[in-house]
Design an enzyme around this catalytic site. Structure first.
Site, mmCIF file in Angstrom:
data_model
loop_
_atom_site.group_PDB
_atom_site.id
_atom_site.type_symbol
_atom_site.label_atom_id
_atom_site.label_comp_id
_atom_site.label_asym_id
_atom_site.label_seq_id
_atom_site.Cartn_x
_atom_site.Cartn_y
_atom_site.Cartn_z
ATOM 1 N N THR A 219 -16.038 -11.914 -7.557
ATOM 2 C CA THR A 219 -15.456 -13.241 -7.346
ATOM 3 C C THR A 219 -13.940 -13.123 -7.272
ATOM 4 O OG1 THR A 219 -17.182 -14.311 -8.658
ATOM 5 C CG2 THR A 219 -15.228 -15.618 -8.238
ATOM 6 N N ARG A 247 -30.057 -18.911 -6.130
ATOM 7 C CA ARG A 247 -29.290 -19.111 -7.363
ATOM 8 C C ARG A 247 -27.838 -19.452 -6.999
ATOM 9 N NH1 ARG A 247 -24.402 -16.585 -9.567
ATOM 10 N NH2 ARG A 247 -24.504 -16.739 -11.822
ATOM 11 N N GLY A 273 -21.469 -16.730 -14.744
ATOM 12 C CA GLY A 273 -21.399 -18.120 -14.304
ATOM 13 C C GLY A 273 -22.234 -19.060 -15.141
#
Ligand code: ASP
Length: 373
Positions: A219, A247, A273
């Site tokens: 990320t 997901r 997350g």
């Protein structure tokens, strides 16, 4: 057209004359101008924002900082920065070449927020577009909605003129997926007793040198403030490696992967997350900033909330502490910033670009030791 408050109208309207020579932002939005004293412009991001160059000369934070201080719209500058990481096949956690899901398909999540106009947009489980951050920005600019997902997001992207590709895997991401698939029960859902987790396979891949700690999480979150106090942010990811198809993690969810308030600051996240979603921690940290906490204290208080709410045994280490990593990048309205993480290792850094240039600086840990201790 988005509704703007009278105050924003005054700010933007006043700016229009002054900023006549400024570059026009995407979709015709001119940058707002505020006269806030003592703002130090800065761009912060996860470490990959000062690592990858996609064959060019600048990293994400360098490009974004240069453009912001030249007067470009802050969000346009940040998105142009994260595009470098999304397009670079060497970053295996974002955009093109990101880690695929359990079916071998790269599904991408992204969101962005524009502080001055209080607008935001996001996409989740988007397939076939290398730069989901641009699609998130188009959702923000071109629709009345905040979040488009899956096939709907792809149809929207196609209609907006984005190129749709069949497959965003690179040879490397496909090879790694095959390696993972070969080692795990194909169904790979949690065992009913919830004691068995995928991390055992990740540990095997790490031990075999097929995966590095850096690649395990991914990320990019990137946040910036301009000299006139505009605050924006963007988060973009291929999400958790080998996830169940469909997901969606924290990255595209406002309040989780990203949250900001132009009058308070910006917060973004990388790492587990699910833990962040459970606590909407970026929103929480923004509220801590609003109460007057420093970026570091606010970020650590957000991490503490995650720690307090982590009670399932499978998520705890031998010391009874969270056995996962999660990191927040925090920026306030004067340009003070911090990067905080549940744990830090020797190389735990985040990226900062100021007038002194770009560098990787150490993250502040909440807890001693390592997630696995
Ligand atoms: N936060 C991302 C997610 O849960 C993954 C990561 O940052 O590693 O999808």
């Amino acid at each position: 057209m988005a509704r703007i408050t009278r105050r924003e109208f005054v700010v933007t309207g006043t700016a229009a004359g002054l900023a006549a020579a400024a570059p026009r932002a995407a979709f015709g939005r001119a940058p707002a101008v505020r006269t806030r004293q003592s703002v130090r412009p800065v761009v912060i991001s996860s470490a990959n924002g000062n690592r990858f160059r996609n064959g060019g000369s600048e990293t994400c934070v360098e490009l974004a900082f240069r453009r912001i201080t030249a007067g470009d719209d802050v969000l346009n500058s940040l998105v142009a920065g994260v595009n470098i990481v999304e397009l670079d096949p060497e970053d295996a956690s974002v955009g093109y070449g990101g880690r695929p899901n359990a079916d071998g398909v790269v599904q991408l999540d992204a969101c962005c927020m524009h502080g001055p106009t209080r607008r935001a947009g996001g996409v989740a489980a988007l397939e076939g577009v290398r730069t989901p951050s641009n699609v998130a920005q188009a959702v923000m600019d071109q629709t009345d909605h905040h979040l488009l997902v899956g096939p709907g997001a792809q149809i929207f992207a196609r209609n907006m003129g984005f190129e749709i590709e069949d497959d965003l895997n690179t040879d490397r991401s496909r090879r790694m997926w095959l390696e993972w698939k070969r080692r795990i029960d194909p169904s790979h859902y949690l065992h009913p007793d919830r004691e068995h987790a995928r991390r055992d396979v990740d540990a095997e891949l790490l031990a075999a040198g097929l995966l590095t700690e850096d690649e395990r999480y991914g990320t990019i979150n990137c946040d910036g403030i301009s000299p006139d106090g505009q605050i924006c942010g963007v988060t973009t990811t291929s999400g958790l490696a080998w996830k169940i198809p469909g997901r969606v993690g924290d990255s595209p969810i406002l309040g989780a992967g990203l949250y900001l308030d132009n009058e308070v600051g910006a917060v973004g996240s990388t790492g587990r997350g699910e833990a962040n979603l459970y606590n909407l921690t970026s929103f929480l940290i923004t509220e801590f900033l609003r109460q007057g906490m420093t970026p570091k204290d606010a970020g650590l208080a957000g991490l503490r909330r995650i720690q307090e709410n982590t009670v399932e045994r499978r998520l705890l280490n031998r010391r009874g502490l969270p056995n996962f990593g999660v990191t927040f990048y925090v920026l306030n309205t004067t340009g003070d910033y911090a990067g905080v993480s549940m744990y830090v290792g020797q190389n735990s850094r985040y990226a900062v670009c100021t007038e002194n240039g770009a560098e990787l600086v150490p993250l502040e840990p909440l807890l001693d030791g390592a997630a696995s201790d």
